[in-house]
Design an enzyme around this catalytic site. Structure first.
Site, short mmCIF file in Angstrom:
data_model
loop_
_atom_site.label_atom_id
_atom_site.label_comp_id
_atom_site.label_asym_id
_atom_site.label_seq_id
_atom_site.Cartn_x
_atom_site.Cartn_y
_atom_site.Cartn_z
N GLU A 44 46.91 50.33 35.16
CA GLU A 44 47.63 51.23 34.24
C GLU A 44 48.26 52.39 34.99
O GLU A 44 48.07 52.57 36.20
CB GLU A 44 46.66 51.69 33.15
CG GLU A 44 46.17 50.51 32.33
CD GLU A 44 45.37 50.88 31.10
OE1 GLU A 44 44.87 52.03 31.00
OE2 GLU A 44 45.24 50.00 30.23
N GLU A 55 47.32 39.26 34.37
CA GLU A 55 47.94 37.96 34.63
C GLU A 55 49.15 38.12 35.55
O GLU A 55 49.35 37.35 36.49
CB GLU A 55 48.40 37.31 33.31
CG GLU A 55 47.30 37.05 32.31
CD GLU A 55 47.05 38.24 31.36
OE1 GLU A 55 47.13 39.41 31.81
OE2 GLU A 55 46.76 37.97 30.18
N CYS A 91 49.43 38.46 26.65
CA CYS A 91 50.53 39.03 25.88
C CYS A 91 51.80 38.18 26.05
O CYS A 91 51.87 37.32 26.93
CB CYS A 91 50.79 40.48 26.31
SG CYS A 91 51.69 40.64 27.86
N1 THU Z 1 46.56 43.63 29.16
C1 THU Z 1 46.46 42.68 30.14
O1 THU Z 1 46.10 42.98 31.28
N2 THU Z 1 46.79 41.40 29.82
C2 THU Z 1 47.23 40.99 28.59
O2 THU Z 1 47.72 39.89 28.45
C3 THU Z 1 47.09 41.90 27.45
C4 THU Z 1 47.00 43.35 27.80
C5 THU Z 1 46.23 45.03 29.51
C6 THU Z 1 47.40 45.96 29.51
C7 THU Z 1 46.72 47.29 29.29
O3 THU Z 1 46.29 47.80 30.53
C8 THU Z 1 45.50 46.95 28.45
O4 THU Z 1 45.31 45.55 28.57
C9 THU Z 1 45.63 47.33 26.98
O5 THU Z 1 46.81 46.81 26.44
#
Ligand code: THU
Length: 139
Positions: A44, A55, A91
């Site tokens: 982040e 991913e 996502c």
């Molecule tokens: N996140 C992922 O790492 N992979 C996904 O496919 C869904 C979301 C992360 C992004 C962010 O750091 C946290 O999860 C909350 O959205």
């Protein structure tokens, strides 16, 4: 490398997640066709939008090392102080990145928990009618 072992690698990768804002820690383990595993975690950022999902971290590590042939990815996620007890689905942006480099009919997306594999589906099942390189090459 079986699917259970790939989930175990994703659980390991999750320990490196940098998540001071959402506290949602995700781990991924990407398996190449020749058996190499690239691990990834989410990273982040204080400006929020530069955040990279686990991913895509795994894919970008692999592609930047010259890999182009992928067999499967395992994904686990949960709040950082908990162990993953429910599946964490990728996502839409990450599904689209998979679409760029993987055959949707054969590439497997494995969703795990602390107890192992819970869901194993093809990319096509997770992203039906996907838009990818083949769409452009046909025209
Ligand atoms: N996140 C992922 O790492 N992979 C996904 O496919 C869904 C979301 C992360 C992004 C962010 O750091 C946290 O999860 C909350 O959205």
């Amino acid at each position: 490398m079986d699917e259970q072992e790939l989930v175990r690698r994703a659980l390991e990768a999750r320990h490196h997640a940098y998540v001071p804002y959402s506290h949602w820690a995700v781990g991924a383990a990407l398996l190449t066709k020749d058996g190499t595993v690239y691990e990834g975690c989410n990273i982040e950022n204080a400006a929020y939008t530069p955040t990279n999902c686990a991913e895509r971290t795994a894919f970008f590590k692999a592609v930047s090392e010259g890999e182009r042939a992928f067999a499967a990815i395992a994904i686990v996620g949960a709040y950082e102080k908990e162990e993953p007890e429910q599946i964490c689905a990728p996502c839409g942006v990450c599904r689209q990145v998979m679409m760029e480099f993987c055959d949707p009919k054969t590439f497997r997306v494995i969703l795990g928990t602390k107890d192992g594999v819970k869901v194993s589906q093809t990319l096509e099942e997770l992203l039906p009618y996907g838009f990818g390189p083949d769409t452009l090459n046909k025209n």
